[in-house]
Structure formats: C-alpha cells, structure tokens
Design an enzyme around this catalytic site. Structure first.
Site, PDB file in Angstrom:
ATOM      1  N   SER C  22      29.645  11.149  39.890  1.00  0.00           N
ATOM      2  CA  SER C  22      30.408  12.186  40.582  1.00  0.00           C
ATOM      3  C   SER C  22      31.013  13.174  39.593  1.00  0.00           C
ATOM      4  O   SER C  22      31.545  12.783  38.553  1.00  0.00           O
ATOM      5  CB  SER C  22      31.524  11.547  41.404  1.00  0.00           C
ATOM      6  OG  SER C  22      32.316  12.561  41.991  1.00  0.00           O
ATOM      7  N   GLY C  73      40.314  18.825  37.390  1.00  0.00           N
ATOM      8  CA  GLY C  73      41.347  18.877  38.425  1.00  0.00           C
ATOM      9  C   GLY C  73      40.780  18.956  39.829  1.00  0.00           C
ATOM     10  O   GLY C  73      41.378  19.550  40.726  1.00  0.00           O
ATOM     11  N   ASN C 100      32.198  11.253  46.843  1.00  0.00           N
ATOM     12  CA  ASN C 100      33.343  10.785  46.065  1.00  0.00           C
ATOM     13  C   ASN C 100      34.606  11.366  46.680  1.00  0.00           C
ATOM     14  O   ASN C 100      34.725  12.585  46.843  1.00  0.00           O
ATOM     15  CB  ASN C 100      33.137  11.253  44.619  1.00  0.00           C
ATOM     16  CG  ASN C 100      34.232  10.807  43.675  1.00  0.00           C
ATOM     17  OD1 ASN C 100      35.225  11.498  43.511  1.00  0.00           O
ATOM     18  ND2 ASN C 100      34.049   9.662  43.035  1.00  0.00           N
ATOM     19  N   CYS C 131      41.061   8.961  39.152  1.00  0.00           N
ATOM     20  CA  CYS C 131      40.898  10.213  38.419  1.00  0.00           C
ATOM     21  C   CYS C 131      42.129  10.481  37.573  1.00  0.00           C
ATOM     22  O   CYS C 131      43.240  10.569  38.094  1.00  0.00           O
ATOM     23  CB  CYS C 131      40.699  11.388  39.370  1.00  0.00           C
ATOM     24  SG  CYS C 131      40.615  12.957  38.491  1.00  0.00           S
ATOM     25  N   THR C 193      36.759   8.106  33.724  1.00  0.00           N
ATOM     26  CA  THR C 193      36.997   8.515  32.334  1.00  0.00           C
ATOM     27  C   THR C 193      38.227   7.827  31.729  1.00  0.00           C
ATOM     28  O   THR C 193      39.106   7.360  32.437  1.00  0.00           O
ATOM     29  CB  THR C 193      37.165  10.036  32.260  1.00  0.00           C
ATOM     30  OG1 THR C 193      38.173  10.423  33.187  1.00  0.00           O
ATOM     31  CG2 THR C 193      35.868  10.747  32.602  1.00  0.00           C
ATOM     32  N   THR C 266      27.782  12.386  32.131  1.00  0.00           N
ATOM     33  CA  THR C 266      27.782  13.488  31.179  1.00  0.00           C
ATOM     34  C   THR C 266      26.374  13.881  30.726  1.00  0.00           C
ATOM     35  O   THR C 266      26.103  15.054  30.461  1.00  0.00           O
ATOM     36  CB  THR C 266      28.654  13.091  29.966  1.00  0.00           C
ATOM     37  OG1 THR C 266      29.977  12.825  30.462  1.00  0.00           O
ATOM     38  CG2 THR C 266      28.722  14.182  28.926  1.00  0.00           C
TER      39      THR C 266
HETATM   40  C1  LIG Z   1      33.279  17.112  33.988  1.00  0.00           C
HETATM   41  C2  LIG Z   1      33.455  15.805  34.669  1.00  0.00           C
HETATM   42  C3  LIG Z   1      33.894  15.770  35.985  1.00  0.00           C
HETATM   43  C4  LIG Z   1      34.078  14.574  36.645  1.00  0.00           C
HETATM   44  N1  LIG Z   1      34.500  14.576  37.940  1.00  0.00           N
HETATM   45  C5  LIG Z   1      34.628  13.396  38.607  1.00  0.00           C
HETATM   46  C6  LIG Z   1      35.014  13.365  39.977  1.00  0.00           C
HETATM   47  O1  LIG Z   1      35.183  14.400  40.594  1.00  0.00           O
HETATM   48  N2  LIG Z   1      35.166  12.156  40.581  1.00  0.00           N
HETATM   49  C7  LIG Z   1      34.961  10.975  39.895  1.00  0.00           C
HETATM   50  O2  LIG Z   1      35.106   9.903  40.479  1.00  0.00           O
HETATM   51  N3  LIG Z   1      34.569  10.974  38.618  1.00  0.00           N
HETATM   52  C8  LIG Z   1      34.406  12.154  37.941  1.00  0.00           C
HETATM   53  N4  LIG Z   1      34.002  12.147  36.638  1.00  0.00           N
HETATM   54  C9  LIG Z   1      33.744  10.854  35.983  1.00  0.00           C
HETATM   55  C10 LIG Z   1      32.264  10.501  35.977  1.00  0.00           C
HETATM   56  O3  LIG Z   1      31.758  10.362  37.265  1.00  0.00           O
HETATM   57  C11 LIG Z   1      32.044   9.197  35.180  1.00  0.00           C
HETATM   58  O4  LIG Z   1      32.770   8.159  35.808  1.00  0.00           O
HETATM   59  C12 LIG Z   1      32.507   9.302  33.739  1.00  0.00           C
HETATM   60  O5  LIG Z   1      32.240  10.594  33.236  1.00  0.00           O
HETATM   61  C13 LIG Z   1      31.863   8.263  32.816  1.00  0.00           C
HETATM   62  O6  LIG Z   1      30.454   8.393  32.754  1.00  0.00           O
HETATM   63  P1  LIG Z   1      29.673   9.274  31.634  1.00  0.00           P
HETATM   64  O7  LIG Z   1      30.220   8.863  30.304  1.00  0.00           O
HETATM   65  O8  LIG Z   1      28.248   8.943  31.828  1.00  0.00           O
HETATM   66  O9  LIG Z   1      29.969  10.705  31.926  1.00  0.00           O
HETATM   67  C14 LIG Z   1      33.809  13.353  35.959  1.00  0.00           C
HETATM   68  C15 LIG Z   1      33.346  13.388  34.639  1.00  0.00           C
HETATM   69  C16 LIG Z   1      33.159  14.580  33.995  1.00  0.00           C
HETATM   70  C17 LIG Z   1      32.671  14.575  32.570  1.00  0.00           C
END
Ligand SMILES: Cc1cc2nc3c(=O)[nH]c(=O)nc-3n(C[C@H](O)[C@H](O)[C@H](O)COP(=O)(O)O)c2cc1C
Ligand SMILES: Cc1cc2nc3c(=O)[nH]c(=O)nc-3n(C[C@H](O)[C@H](O)[C@H](O)COP(=O)(O)OP(=O)(O)OC[C@H]3O[C@@H](n4cnc5c(N)ncnc54)[C@H](O)[C@@H]3O)c2cc1C
Ligand SMILES: Cc1cc2nc3c(=O)[nH]c(=O)nc-3n(C[C@H](O)[C@H](O)[C@H](O)COP(=O)(O)OP(=O)(O)OC[C@H]3O[C@@H](n4cnc5c(N)ncnc54)[C@H](O)[C@@H]3O)c2cc1C
Ligand SMILES: Cc1cc2nc3c(=O)[nH]c(=O)nc-3n(C[C@H](O)[C@H](O)[C@H](O)COP(=O)(O)O)c2cc1C
Ligand code: FES
Ligand code: FES
Lengths: 262, 302, 302, 262
Positions: C22, C73, C100, C131, C193, C266
């Site tokens: 997401s 945000g 999500n 979040c 994150t 990412t």
């Molecule tokens: C720019 C960005 C926006 C994100 N927005 C959301 C979000 O809206 N809702 C959510 O549950 N996680 C959000 N995440 C978290 C990701 O879904 C994921 O849990 C997290 O980035 C770890 O995975 P990755 O290292 O593969 O990115 C976001 C991550 C990034 C980098």
C-alpha cells in the site's frame, strides 16, 4: 595493475614495499573498495590472501574472483588507482621448515590456492631440493587458477576436477590419499606435512584424512572477517578446547587438531 | 581559529566529542600499531561481565544492506581479567575510559561497578541494559522501572559517572530515558543495535547461529537520529549518540539532533582511525560554518 | 514442471503470492501503460480514508542508506472518490483488490469498511493501524487491546477478509499479532515503515517537513524478517510479509520466515513490474530447488 | 556514448527511437544506474531532462553533472552499455507557440539549462524567425554548459556569471529585467513569454519578476522525484489552491501563477 588469470578471475598487483617485505604465506590484506559510484553498497572490508610478493620491486599481488560489490569494484581498477587496504594481517601463518626432510603437500581449492602457491614458492626458494606437491581441485579445468610459476619452481602439481577434464577425476582427497598411505612409495619415505586452504568442507575432509593417517596438517580458515584486525570478535572458530578463537588475529592458520568443524 | 571540541559527560571530560562504541573497538590494545588512544575523546571498551563469557557460536556476524548484523554474545574475559590484562595498556594513555557493563541482575551490575571503582578501572560506567544478543540483556531497557532499578543499584556503589545505554527496540524510548535520568544516570547513550535477522535462501537457514542479531551501521542511522532527537527533547543530561555514523557529517547530524558526544561504532571495523578523523571533521565543520564551540550546535536542528 | 504459486488470504485467492504494498503503487491506473494488473497476486491500493486528505507539506521523502524515508501523510481523495474514480479501472482486471484503510477512531475504520463492502470495492481490507506519519495513526498497533478494538469494529460491518497491518515500532510485536488474531483478523501484514528521521547538516534542518518519517527499503529487511518470523511462531493465520524486498531472493527469505504472501513496496518505485517479476522468480526458485508448491517453503527456515 | 561537456559535466547519448519521437521539451527520463559494483548504494531512480533529440537517428541525449552514486556511475558508462531508464516522463511540459508573435525568453541555471536548450531549438526548428533568448547563469564561466548549437540556430544568449567572468555580472534576473520593462525597446514591441528551469530560489525570483511585470511565465519544477511515474506522491508541490500536485505526472511544468514557493 590487473590481469585476467582465468574467466572471472583477476590478479591485482599493488605497490607496497612494506607488505612485500613482511608478508608470509597465510597473511592477507583487508580491502575497502569504496568509490563515489558504490558508496554504501558494501560496508565492511573484505580479506584477500597474499598471492605473490616481489621483495625487490616492492610489489605484491592478490588473486580474486568476482562475487559481490568489493570484487566487482576491484575488477574495474585501472593502473594507478589507489588500493585501500590494511595489512599484511594475520597472527599465525603457515609454518614450514624448508630444510627438514618432509614432503610438503598442499591441498587447496577455490581462493585457498593463492596462499598455498605463495607457501610452495617460499619453501622452494629457501630450498630448491625440498619436495613440494600442490593438490588442487575445481569443478572443471577452466576454474583452476593460481599455479603460475609453480612448475617452473619444481613443484609437483596434481589437479583434481569433478568432471575429470584435467588431472585426477574426483576430489582433492582422492589426490591426497595415495600420498598419505604408508608405506609412502612415491615420496621416498619422507614424512608428509599437509597444508590446506579452501572451502570448509574440503578442509574438513583433508584434516580428517590426515588425522586418520596421523599426519600433521595445518589449516587456514576462511571464515568471513568483518574487521580483520581483532576488534569485532565476529570471525571466530570454535576450538577443540571449547573456546572461540579470532581467525583474523589468532589465525587464520591452525593445527588441524585445534579445530572443530561445526 | 581554534574551536572548542571538549565536552563533559558527568564529571568525565572528553577532549573531543567522539568515543569508540562498545564492542566495536575491542579493549584498545588490538590496534596498538594503528591507533594512538590519547587522540580519542574517550575509549569505550567491549562489554565486561562479572564472569568470563565464551560468547555465541559462529556464525556471529553477517552483512545486510548498508548494515551489519551481530550476535557476538558478550564474549569477554570477565572483570578480573579486564583489570589485570586490559587496564594496564589503556592507562598508558591520557584518555578517559568508559567500561561497558552488562549483567543478568542488579547484583551483577553492582559487583562489576564496584570492582571498577575500587581499582580505578574506569572513568565512567556505561550500563548495557540493551544488548539484544543474550537472554535478559534487553529486558531492562524495555521498562522504565527496570531501567531505574539497575541505575539505582549501581549508583549506590560508585561515584563514577553512570551512562545508561538504551535500546531502540521499544515502543517509546522517552519514558525509559526519563526513568534513567530520574534514577540518577549522568548521561544516556543510544542507540544499541536494532534487533533483526537474516536468512540464507539457498541453504534455507538463518545466517547467524543465534538466529537473531543486532543491526548496526548506516541502515539504522535514521532510527538512531530520531531516538537521539526525542530523548534530547525529554531529558536534561547529556546524550552520547551512535548508530550508523560513518563520517563527520553523520556525527554533526547527531549533534544537531541533540547529542553532546557521539560514538564511532561499526565504522571502526573499516577504519580503526575513524573516531579520530571524525573529531577532526567536526572541527572543520564548525570552522567552516563560523562556530567556535561544539556546544553551539548541540540540538540546533530546526 | 508447473509449480503452484496460488495462496489464500482468508477467502481471498491470490494467483501469485506477491501483492503490491500500500502506498507504493498508487491506485493502479498510474502505471496503466506499464503494468497488466491481472498478472499481480493482488493489488493493494494506497490508504483510503473516510474524508479526502491533502497529506503533508513537502519535502515528503528523502533517501537514506539503502532506504527511503517518507511522510506522505495519507494523501488521498477519500472513500467516495475511490469508489467513483479508482474502482472502475481496477475492476477491469481479474485481480483481487486490497484496500488499505487508516482511521482516527473505530467509527472511521468501520465506515470505510462498510462502504467498501456495500459497493464491492475490495476483496480484502487491510487495516492500517500502524502508519507512523499521522497523529493517532500508529497508536492502535502499539497496544493489543486497541488493535483488537479496531478489528472487532470492522469485523462487525463486513464479511470481507480483514488484514491487520502491524508496526515494527513496538517492544514486542507478538502480543499485538495475537490480539489481532483473537479479535478475528484473517491475516496479518507486516511490517509498516520504521520510524526515523534525517537531518541536513549543511542547512541544519530536518530533511522532511514533517520532521519524522517512516523508513522503508532494504535497510529494514533484517527488522522485517525477524518480525515475520516471530509472528509466524505466534499466530496461525497467514502473514503478508514486506520490508525491503527488492527481488525474488528477498521474497523467498520472507516466505521461509513464515510469510504466506509478500508485498513489493519501495521496489515498485524503481521497477513498477517488480511484483510480477518477483512472482516469476519465486517460481524459478521452487523449480530449481525441487519444490512444486510455494506452501512447501512457508516457514521452512531452519 | 559519452562526451565531457565541461569539467564534471557529461553528455550521455542513448539510442531509443520512441523516446526520440515522443519527447517534448520538459520531458525527463528516470535512470537506474545499478551495477554489481554499486548494488544498493542508490535505491531510487534519478530524473534527468531530455537535452537533445535526433528523431532521424533515433538518438537522445541528457546532460548531467556528477553528484552522487547515479551520476558517478553514469560517468563511467562506455559505448554499448545499456541505460536502464523509464521515459519519456512528465505530464505537463513546456507549452510554446513558435508561430505567435512573442519573444520567447528562457531563464535557466544549473541542470535547468538542458530542457530550455531543447525548448529553444524546438521553437527555432518550427519557426526560424521566432525571437528566442536564453539567459543563463552560473557561478563562473566554466560552469556554463548546455548552449551547444543554440547560437547556430539563431538563439540570442545572455550569460550571467556571479564573478563577471563572462557576459552580464550578476544574477539571471539582472539579465531578465531589461527584457520585461515596458516599453520593451529591444524586443520590437512583441509580448514576452518566459520559461524557467533551475534552482528553486532562481525560479522563484524569475517568477516573481514576471508577476510584477505581468508577463506569463512557465516554471519547470525540480523537486526530488522518488519514482517519476506518479505512484509515490513524494514529489509534490503545494499549489496556490492549497492542494499538492505531483510534479512528475502533473508537472514538471506549471504556470508560475499556480505555484507556491514554500
Ligand atoms: C511512499 C510510501 C507510502 C506508503 N504509504 C502507505 C500507506 O498508505 N498505507 C500503508 O499501510 N503503508 C504504506 N507504506 C508502507 C508500505 O506499504 C510498506 O509497509 C513499507 O514500505 C515496507 O515495505 P518496503 O520496504 O518494501 O517498501 C508506504 C511506504 C512508502 C515508501
Ligand atoms: C582469510 C581469507 C582470505 C581470502 N582470500 C581470498 C582470495 O585470495 N581471493 C578471493 O577471491 N577471495 C578470497 N577470500 C574471500 C573473499 O574475501 C570473499 O569472497 C568476499 O566476500 C568477496 O567480497 P565481495 O564484496 O566481492 O562479495 P560479497 O558481497 O561479500 O558477496 C556477494 C555474494 O556472494 C557470496 N559469496 C561471497 N564470496 C563467496 C565465495 N567465495 N563463494 C561463494 N559465494 C560467495 C556472498 O554470500 C554474497 O551472497 C578470502 C577470505 C578469507 C576469510
Ligand atoms: C525533473 C528533473 C530533471 C533533472 N534533470 C537533470 C539534468 O538534466 N541533469 C542533471 O545533472 N541533473 C538533473 N536533475 C537532478 C538529478 O536528478 C539529481 O542531481 C540526482 O539526485 C543525481 O543523482 P545522484 O545519485 O548522482 O546523486 P544523489 O545521491 O541523489 O546526491 C548525492 C548528494 O548530492 C546532493 N545533490 C544531488 N543533486 C544535487 C544538485 N543538483 N545540486 C547540489 N547537490 C546535489 C544530494 O543532496 C546528496 O547529498 C534533475 C532533477 C529533476 C527533478
Ligand atoms: C560487533 C558488535 C559488537 C557490539 N558489542 C557491544 C557491546 O558489547 N556492548 C554494547 O553496549 N554495545 C555493543 N555494540 C553496539 C554498538 O556499541 C553500537 O551501539 C551500535 O553498533 C550502533 O552503532 P554503529 O551503527 O555505529 O555501530 C556492538 C556492536 C557491534 C557491531
Ligand atoms: S575479523 Fe574482526 S575480530 Fe576477526
Ligand atoms: S515522483 Fe513519485 S509521484 Fe512523483
């Protein structure tokens, strides 16, 4: 500064009179191959065994194959580039008496061959009559590297390939066994001293064969070495007495009897 | 123009704001041909326990993306070995010594602290209540009252400055830092490593014999910077910041976040002179930006 | 020989075990010239809230060592906008949709879940109780009883599978995962994150306008792998693992740790086809290692 | 594939007929410069504006200077290497009517110059009689790059250097002001349309000057772009209406009146 020893293998020559003077077979250097283009891709230094030294010219070489960031970057080095290294490192290195009446048998594989090459040449340089054999193995002939100049120095070479494409078909232990079996007809009756460096399973097999035949054996451990200088305690080997020994500064060379193979 | 780099951690004066990180610089003598210890702000030695510890079986360390996982397991010769074998070398240099002390119960912590005090074995004691690699190691720094309990036990037996080393592996580090301050800690150091693991897909095994380890190096710098910033907003005692510092710019970021001093940890594996060079680089930064004292930039981030 | 890649998350069947993460893949239509959504295991869309949200001011993102910090945000058009503007595009493809859902109170979560259920707007609902970039966002996933409260509130209004998305920013993730399972969650996704910050030494400011952000990318993979392993040892419902997955080998590590499915987060910024290519790579891994079904390696790490 | 445009500056040519056909001034590509040697050192793609296109040959160029991992790696590229890029990217690009009776004034600095060069050439190619001026700035003369072929195409160039080592001494706004002041004696009375790309403070100054003189101005934003394709929402600009706009897919070019400079 660079020559291709075999596909994917490189010999890197660096200019450092102190290392050329001090390095003994078994010593290594720890390389940081950091450039602006790869900043952060590999944090730790990586160890490479000294392959050859030229004391007069003040030059040393290492032989490496390309795996990850460090070796990929090293493969791009051009003459004149600066090598960022610490060394020569290592506490206990190979011990060999060139003048004693023993048959020096080296058993190597992979990047264990460079330090054995260095050892073989060192013994031969000190005593051209010393009986020295290098047994080394690879999956196939074109992965065999690191024997440059050995034949010329009078070192007997027994190569073992999994596919039989060169020398003995089979493992290095198949090459080693006949030399250990008493009476040793082809070594003129001299006692045998074994030195081994290479992948752990290979060294283990060699060490166990030597123990079975009651022959002394020195092993040079190739555990990953996060620092190479004794401060991280991350490179340890479990010794027979149950304690943990830093392979970088307490080793990398140990009598096989001190090593546990877990 | 000369800049002032000296800072105080409790009563301990550091000539530069850069110490070594515990466990990443041995006991000082390993690098005797490379490093002049008197050029360090302080030397923080590896964890020293009441009894000798063998540590964890190998593999103990592996690399991860911009980081290193370790599960050393506090291998050390014990406090008496430290006093007899390690201290004499260290005391040849005009540099403050910080001894890192883990323990399994308040008595262990107090015992080692008392021996250090009696023998002049340390200029400050860093209580390692946050090591993720031994059972019970981490537990103290996860709860404010346990943190306070250890600090009080040590405070009772020593006049040496007490540094509480905190863990990032908590929901909120602020109440724990506050508890440490209230219990009499003279400084806070943070962060210890972040708990994690690595798996070898080919062998289908954990990469570390201990299964889990502590993550250090640049990968954790964002986590460490935030922990320092938050704790700096919470307590009034000095902070020793660490976690991924590789160069002077990184160190300045920690000072801007609120650290009074910093530690060079994993970077010492790559460059054993790092703690010295980073101090030089901080001086350059101050000069280039028109500051005369490192105190001018402590906590100055906007 | 063909291998089985299909997995189930509650009643939702995924043709491959790889979904998008997401917030890292928009709402699907942004990449319409690049990605055929029907090749994904599932498409997980950006956080969708009850009302439209403008999000945080810039700078919202910055790079760190092997990682990315973000403080978006939760910018989004709100649930009605999703239903009207985003859903029709998504429903052109034969692929399950995970929406999500963040929220500031149980009512918000339930409202959005109910609208999604009424309109057929989702095949599963991922509750974003973790979040780090909005106040109250993180709080729910830091306490077992709050986690349970949100899940129960949503459970009451929908028959859709509920996925609880957990945070790594806690002292122990296991009781929280257990609470989610007990409250009726059909799956757990993790990790969101890791909280952190970045400072610009030259400007002496935070790099993000929001000061703090959430760290993603390879830097956090060791943290994520351990979280997945621990939760897999604790609950019996499936886990969607994520955090630093860049390629099929990383994905296999998460499956070995105990994940039933994984998310490409990412990495999609670098390669929008990543989720598809990673699924292909998992199939290759299974074939090369003599497995016929992805289930054979779930939790198989030794 | 590579030429040094000025110290530290490179022009990289890549072969992609589709991009050469589709790219308009303001479009950019997002480059991933990943090699085994630098794996992990930079995760995200980095945006680079299209500098020139050769539709017949199917070739494009970008002009870049060396900062971090991506550009350091790109500087090492050799002819034949593959460029990993997405593009052409960008939603809204420069809009200019080559045939209208306006004075096209481009104001650029740093890596804002390449897309303006592209724009100037595009206008001149469509209408050789169009009046086009490029004002660009740098700290000193040897940092001025990106004007190749413009003079030949009949574009007037006004360079501004902080140290006066070339052209006007001062900022680009010092070069721009005279062209905006009414009555515009040196533009033959044509109305002025301004296009700007470069560092934010520069663009802000240019935009505010244009607003003060009531001249239309298009700005091409250079916010960091984590993905470049609209999925991260990390590249936003705060617009005058209070909403946040993705500079990658809603921009990068905006009417100056829509932009807030916070
Ligand atoms: C720019 C960005 C926006 C994100 N927005 C959301 C979000 O809206 N809702 C959510 O549950 N996680 C959000 N995440 C978290 C990701 O879904 C994921 O849990 C997290 O980035 C770890 O995975 P990755 O290292 O593969 O990115 C976001 C991550 C990034 C980098
Ligand atoms: C004492 C000692 C001496 C050494 N001497 C030499 C030498 O003379 N020549 C030489 O080439 N190497 C030598 N090595 C090995 C070398 O240090 C490692 O291969 C090193 O990790 C390479 O660094 P890298 O950054 O290129 O790859 P890394 O990033 O460390 O590795 C990349 C990937 O390849 C895998 N990998 C790394 N090395 C190997 C390997 N050897 N076999 C299979 N997979 C591997 C890793 O697990 C990782 O997945 C020595 C090691 C030790 C401990
Ligand atoms: C739409 C758009 C178009 C662009 N077009 C071009 C172009 O045509 N040519 C070009 O050379 N660049 C261009 N850029 C800028 C380029 O994308 C960045 O400079 C990029 O970050 C370089 O990547 P890197 O990995 O080499 O350095 P990074 O790792 O991103 O940066 C390394 C360090 O340098 C700093 N840094 C990065 N870029 C700059 C800079 N420009 N000035 C000062 N410090 C900097 C960073 O903060 C960081 O500390 C453009 C940017 C945008 C948004
Ligand atoms: C190999 C290794 C051993 C460590 N041993 C200790 C220790 O004994 N006691 C302690 O408090 N911290 C120990 N640490 C943690 C460091 O002191 C430091 O807090 C952490 O590594 C973060 O800093 P860095 O990223 O600069 O390394 C160790 C870290 C590493 C990498
Ligand atoms: S490699 Fe660090 S102690 Fe041996
Ligand atoms: S750069 Fe990702 S949305 Fe614009």
């Amino acid at each position: 500064m660079q020559a291709l020893a075999a596909p994917g293998h490189f010999v890197l020559t660096f200019d450092d009179p102190e290392t050329a003077r001090d390095a003994r077979p078994g010593h290594f250097i720890a390389v940081a191959a950091t450039t602006p283009a790869n900043a952060g891709s590999s944090i730790l230094r990586k160890p490479f065994s000294i392959f050859t030294v030229d004391r007069e010219a003040g030059l040393c070489t290492i032989l490496f194959s390309v795996y990850g960031p460090t070796t990929s970057t090293m493969a791009l080095y051009k003459p004149g580039d600066k090598l960022d290294f610490l060394g020569p490192l290592g506490g206990r290195v190979f011990e060999a008496d060139p003048h004693s009446d023993v048959h020096h048998v080296m058993v190597g594989g992979g990047y264990g061959v460079p330090p054995l090459n260095f050892l073989a040449k060192t013994i031969k340089a000190a005593n051209p009559n010393a009986k020295v054999t290098l047994i080394y193995g690879a999956r196939s002939a074109n992965l065999l590297v690191g024997d440059d100049g050995l034949r010329e120095a009078g070192v007997e070479i027994i190569s073992c390939t999994d596919d039989g494409s060169l020398g003995v078909k089979g493992r290095v232990t198949d090459g080693l066994s006949p030399l250990l079996a008493p009476p040793a007809p082809d070594n003129g009756g001299a006692s045998v001293h074994v030195y081994t460096c290479g992948p752990t399973p290979m060294m283990r097999a060699v060490a166990e064969l030597c123990t079975a035949h009651n022959k002394p054996c020195q092993v040079s451990m190739e555990t990953p070495m996060p620092c190479g200088i004794g401060i991280c305690v991350g490179c340890v080997l479990k010794k027979a007495d149950g304690t943990f020994s830093r392979t970088c500064t307490d080793g990398p060379v140990y009598p096989a009897t001190e090593v546990t193979w877990q | 123009m000369a800049v002032n780099l000296a800072v105080k951690i409790g009563s301990m004066v550091m000539r530069t704001p850069v110490t070594t990180g515990s466990g990443t610089f041995g006991f000082g003598s390993e690098t005797k041909d490379l490093v002049d210890l008197s050029k360090l702000g302080a030397v923080c030695v590896k964890a020293t326990t009441r009894e000798r510890r063998l540590g964890n079986p190998p593999a103990r360390m592996c690399e991860t993306a911009s980081g290193v996982l370790n599960a050393i397991g506090l291998q050390n010769g014990g406090i008496e070995n430290y006093i007899l074998e390690k201290l004499p070398y260290l005391r040849q240099f005009d540099v403050p010594i910080i001894v890192n002390v883990p323990g399994e119960n308040p008595e262990d912590f107090a015992y080692v602290a008392r021996r250090l005090t009696e023998t002049g074995g340390a200029d400050a004691i860093e209580l390692n209540i946050s090591c993720p690699n031994v059972s019970h190691g981490l537990d103290y720094a996860t709860q404010p009252h346990l943190t306070a309990e250890i600090i009080a036990a040590v405070k009772a037996v020593t006049h040496l400055p007490i540094i509480a080393k905190l863990s990032p592996n908590v929901t909120d580090i602020r109440p724990i830092a506050k508890a440490a301050e209230d219990a009499g800690a003279d400084a806070i150091s943070l962060i210890n490593t972040v708990i994690g693991t690595a798996i070898d897909a080919r062998k289908r095994t954990f990469k570390l014999a201990n299964k889990t380890g502590g993550l250090s190096g640049p990968a954790i710098k964002p986590i460490a910077l935030l922990a320092v910033y938050r704790v700096a907003q919470t307590v009034h005692i000095p902070i020793i910041g660490m976690g991924g510092i590789m160069n002077a710019t990184d160190a300045v970021e920690f000072i801007l976040a609120g650290a009074t001093a910093v530690a060079a940890g994993t970077v010492s594996f790559v460059n054993p002179l790092a703690a010295i060079e980073i101090a030089d680089g901080i001086a350059d930064y101050l000069t280039q930006n028109g500051f005369t004292d490192v105190h001018d930039i402590i906590g100055a981030v906007q």
